[in-house]
Design a protein around this motif. Structure first.
Motif, short mmCIF file in Angstrom:
data_model
loop_
_atom_site.label_atom_id
_atom_site.label_comp_id
_atom_site.label_asym_id
_atom_site.label_seq_id
_atom_site.Cartn_x
_atom_site.Cartn_y
_atom_site.Cartn_z
N CYS A 82 1.00 -1.05 0.00
CA CYS A 82 -0.19 -0.06 -0.26
C CYS A 82 0.92 1.23 -0.02
O CYS A 82 2.04 0.99 0.44
N ARG A 83 0.31 2.36 -0.45
CA ARG A 83 1.00 3.47 -0.40
C ARG A 83 0.39 4.25 0.85
O ARG A 83 -0.50 4.37 1.06
N VAL A 84 1.63 5.06 1.28
CA VAL A 84 1.27 5.64 2.50
C VAL A 84 1.79 7.13 2.48
O VAL A 84 2.95 7.24 1.77
N LEU A 85 1.26 8.08 3.08
CA LEU A 85 1.82 9.31 3.17
C LEU A 85 2.62 9.43 4.62
O LEU A 85 1.93 9.43 5.82
N VAL A 86 3.75 10.18 4.50
CA VAL A 86 4.64 9.86 5.64
C VAL A 86 5.30 11.34 6.01
O VAL A 86 5.58 11.97 4.75
N PRO A 87 5.73 11.88 6.96
CA PRO A 87 6.58 12.96 7.16
C PRO A 87 7.99 12.57 7.05
O PRO A 87 8.35 11.52 7.22
N PHE A 88 8.61 13.54 6.06
CA PHE A 88 10.14 13.19 5.94
C PHE A 88 10.74 14.57 5.86
O PHE A 88 10.39 15.35 4.94
N GLY A 89 11.74 14.89 7.02
CA GLY A 89 12.23 16.17 7.11
C GLY A 89 11.13 17.05 7.40
O GLY A 89 10.19 16.84 8.07
N SER A 90 11.08 18.21 6.40
CA SER A 90 9.93 19.07 6.61
C SER A 90 8.91 18.95 5.40
O SER A 90 7.89 19.50 5.41
N ARG A 91 8.90 17.45 4.79
CA ARG A 91 8.25 17.41 3.60
C ARG A 91 7.19 16.05 4.23
O ARG A 91 7.59 15.54 4.93
N GLN A 92 6.19 16.10 3.12
CA GLN A 92 5.68 14.86 3.16
C GLN A 92 5.68 14.24 1.81
O GLN A 92 5.63 14.82 0.94
#
Ligand code: ADP
Ligand code: ZN
Ligand code: ZN
Length: 812
Positions: free
Chosen positions: A42-52
């Motif tokens: 599945c695809r998920v949206l996650v925080p990465f540094g200051s981005r998503q």
């Protein structure tokens, strides 16, 4: 397709592969709401540094990672976007092509790298709490922060929507973001059909409303209620004014349903099924046996131009469907026209899905869902369609398997045909690679017994192969004392066609009017400001254009270096051929097909259809006109200059030229009247030209394979290109030299060439230094490339500095 089984207890963490140039997966905590729903693929949206970022779940588990963990934000798929087989294929690609897994997986999902992005805002848990409290306390909606929270309570909203509703929304959102009340998500925009063109939209009545609607919307809704079922929006426009706008705003209010229409084409000549001739029958039987065996069976279908390969594909797909297995047909970028799509719709109806990189995201996503659900069992697609989630895959066909467009030129630099072979192998499917001019690799694999070769040695109904005549342009010059674009023989042949009402195609594989401008006084050539190539003169646009980066300049009337007005434009391009045709044949109707006249799939089809329907006598163009077209009234093909690609510093130059000339020649005489081909060349003795003239693939292969063997070029051993790119020349030199030292002495079993400036030393302001690796051992190649990547990572090179291309199709 089965979702990976959920662990008996719902997992607390997931490992996510992200589209960043880093190797590892990243671990995120799963908030309670996601725990039961997330599964592998599945695809998920996650925080990465200051981005998503959107990533793909590789695993779920209960092992807390060391250090602090952030929460996954949102689940984008209820069902895995990539099933286990596709994930496995992704891992294979990442390893074989030395590409980061996350970027590979992103390229495999339908809304890939090139997606338009928008910002969506959602409430966090604390935002939700705050919203409730604020809403309880707040009396009026005057505070924009309260207003925004209230709106977001209901659902996630885009920045553009919120900005329209609320003044200063952007800055309010920023402060809400700081407080941790909302998260911004960079997500794919336009997953809905709202943006599609009216011609492709269907609308259907859904529900009435008590709301007061603008007049047009009210009328449309009333009309739809009275006329149940789906209506094409463009057609509706004729009955109801402004139907298209109205339909979209009704859809936004969820009063009507919008959906996308499949790509069909009314002008597609419906092809009635033919009875296969004995050669076709034999080839088809072998394929059918492979399907029945339900095992991996790779075939090379080598059939001369006009031998009826498509008919075999159609029969093979029928056979797969009869066994309730899915089929995937890959075609070159330019080959997937509405006419081709139309043919498949005629034959397979709603079972077909079409995937084209030129489609809008929404269309692609919709077709992709139809495939995954099993509604569409037949998929016709360009390169990235090799990842389509076809159910119960039984058959893959790669049409024109030699075509360069199957190779992706960005990370991951995979070859669609080769990935198709791996996918078929893993799925236990049959794969058919068809071509009149197979790539050396594929034919070599057939010689070695890795693939079964099926042959169609003659044209349908024993139609003759076109008669080819070579015209030596040096001789022509000696005799006429003029260097003309068209030889006397070519002029005569075109004249004859015009008199008989037959059609001609003229090919020159170079666009623009003149390929460069030079000064006779000082020798200066006008070059691109960003690339080390000359600018091409485009007459209609009145500008000098770079074909690498689209940089443009006004056409100078004096030399920019010495101010002399003795400047000249040299090197004929397709635009100039068109103009010269108008002069030589003022009454002829001429059309041109190249990247300057084609702005998307529609122009392409319009021009071709116009030509097929005889609105034009002559079609001029670049390699675009050489591909696959079946236009019976064409009895003359003229190659204005066969030498364009011959001198390129690329070991595939001869192969390319042979393929282009043979394919172009194959457009002649496909109907009942036999055709002729005139090839103008300064190298009439070159084997690529000679073999193309004789339409003799076998002879070309024999000659070319000797050269490859001698030079240790593919298909003998493996080749990779490593390019160091930098906008700073010094840095490019030093870094590539460092790599050179790392590879010196050359690793055992590997031949290292370079570093040296690349054939085009500067592109888009970046200097490029190339190292070529040749080896007889693929394993070894992979190891060495791994070493290079680790070295660059350890030295903290910016990821874009290093471009690794395994099995490059071009060294330019
Ligand atoms: P290729 O792809 O090998 O160049 P096509 O598949 O385009 O050739 O076929 C060439 C033409 O021959 C097409 O117009 C096709 O409809 C026709 N054709 C194919 N098979 C048969 C057959 N068995 N009998 C008659 N015509 C056929
Ligand atoms: Zn000059
Ligand atoms: Zn440029």
């Amino acid at each position: 397709m089965s979702a990976a089984p959920l662990p008996s207890e719902s997992p607390l963490y997931c490992d996510v592969s992200l589209p960043v140039p880093l190797e590892q997966a990243f671990t995120y905590r799963l908030p309670e709401t996601l725990r039961h729903r997330v599964s592998v693929g599945c695809r998920v949206l996650v925080p990465f540094g200051s981005r998503q970022l959107t990533g793909v779940v590789l695993a779920t588990h209960n092992q807390p990672p060391p250090g602090s963990t952030r929460d996954a934000l949102r689940l984008l798929d209820e069902e895995p976007a990539l099933d286990e087989a596709l994930l496995k294929l992704g891992r294979w690609i990442a390893n074989y092509y030395c590409a980061p897994l996350g970027e590979t997986l992103r390229a495999m999902t339908p809304l890939a790298a090139d997606v338009r992005r928008g910002r969506m805002y959602t409430l966090t848990t604390s935002g939700r709490d705050a919203a409730r409290q604020l809403l309880l306390g707040a009396s009026s909606g005057e505070d924009p922060a309260v207003e925004i929270l209230r709106l977001l309570e209901a659902r996630a909203l885009s920045l553009s929507y919120l900005s329209k509703k609320i003044k200063g929304a952007a800055s309010v959102l920023r402060s809400l973001d700081k407080k941790g009340f909302v998260v911004a998500e960079d997500v794919a925009a336009a997953r809905d059909p709202l943006r599609a063109s009216a011609a492709r939209l269907r609308v259907e009545f859904r529900t009435r409303t008590e709301e007061k609607l603008p007049k047009v919307e009210r009328e449309l809704l009333a009309y739809l209620e009275l006329h149940p079922g789906q209506h094409n929006v463009a057609v509706l426009e004729e009955a109801v004014a402004k139907a298209s706008t109205a339909a979209r705003s009704l859809a936004r209010r969820e009063l009507v349903l919008l959906s996308l229409e499949a790509v069909t084409s009314s002008f597609a000549p419906a092809r009635a099924p033919h009875f296969l001739n004995p050669h076709q029958q034999e080839a088809f039987q072998a394929i059918q046996e492979g399907l029945t065996a339900r095992q991996f069976r790779p075939f090379l279908l080598e059939g001369v131009t006009g031998s009826g390969k498509t008919e075999i594909y159609l029969n093979a797909i029928d056979a797969a469907l009869a066994m309730e297995r899915g089929a995937l047909l890959l075609v070159p970028e330019i080959g997937l026209t509405p006419a081709v799509a139309g043919q498949f719709h005629h034959r397979f109806g709603d079972k077909v899905a079409i995937l084209h990189s030129a489609f809008q995201d929404a269309e692609r996503a919709q077709e992709w869902r139809r495939i995954r659900s099993g509604e569409a069992l037949v998929v016709v697609a360009t390169r990235s369609g090799v990842f389509a989630p076809v159910r119960n895959l039984g058959l893959i066909i790669v049409d024109e398997e030699h075509d360069q467009s199957y190779k992706q030129q960005d990370t991951p630099r995979y070859h669609g045909r080769d990935v198709a072979v791996v996918r078929a192998r893993d799925a236990g499917a049959v794969i058919v690679m068809g071509s009149a001019t197979p790539s050396l690799e594929t034919r070599f694999n057939a010689e070695r017994g890795k693939y079964t070769r099926l042959e169609l040695p003659e044209r349908i109904e024993k139609r003759p192969m076109p008669r080819v005549q070579l015209i030596d342009t040096r001789q022509e010059f000696l005799e006429t004392r003029k260097s003309s674009t068209f030889s006397r023989a070519l002029v005569e042949a075109v004249t004859e066609r015009l008199e008989n009402g037959e059609q001609s195609m003229l090919l020159l594989n170079r666009r623009g009017f003149s390929s460069f401008m030079t000064c006779r006084a000082c020798g200066e050539r006008l070059e691109c400001a960003n690339c080390s190539v000359t600018l091409t003169y485009h007459r209609r646009d009145r500008r000098m254009l770079c074909h690498y980066c689209n940089y443009a300049e006004a056409v100078p009337d004096r030399c920019p270096k010495c101010a002399s007005d003795h400047i000249q434009f040299l090197g004929v391009g397709s635009e100039r051929v068109e103009q010269e045709l108008h002069i030589a044949f003022p009454r002829a109707r001429v059309a041109r097909l190249d990247r300057d006249t084609v702005n998307g799939k529609h122009d392409y089809e319009t021009i071709l259809t116009g030509f097929r329907e005889r609105h034009f006598d002559i079609l001029v163009g670049t390699q675009m006109i050489a591909k696959g077209h079946d236009i019976p009234n064409v009895t003359l093909v003229g190659i204005v200059n066969a030498d364009v690609g011959l001198g390129l510093p690329d070991f595939r130059a001869a192969e390319r030229t042979f393929q282009l000339l043979t394919q172009a020649a194959g457009r002649a005489g496909r109907g009942e009247t036999p055709g002729i081909v005139l090839i103008q060349t300064g190298f009439p003795d070159h084997y690529a030209v000679q073999c193309a003239a004789a339409q003799d693939y076998g002879r070309f292969y024999a000659k070319e394979i000797e050269f490859r063997k001698l030079m240790h070029y593919p298909p003998f051993g493996a080749l990779a290109s490593v390019v160091v790119r930098s906008s700073n020349e010094e840095e490019g030199i030093t870094r590539s030299a460092t790599l050179g030292r790392l590879l010196s002495p050359a690793p055992e079993g590997v031949k290292v060439m370079g570093p040296a400036p690349a054939a085009v030393a500067r592109v888009k302001t970046e200097y490029r230094f190339q190292i070529l690796l040749k080896t007889s051992s693929r394993v070894r190649l992979n190891e060495v490339l791994g070493e290079i990547r680790r070295f660059a990572a350890a030295e903290k090179w910016s990821p874009t500095m290093l471009a690794i291309d395994v099995d490059p199709v071009t060294l330019l």
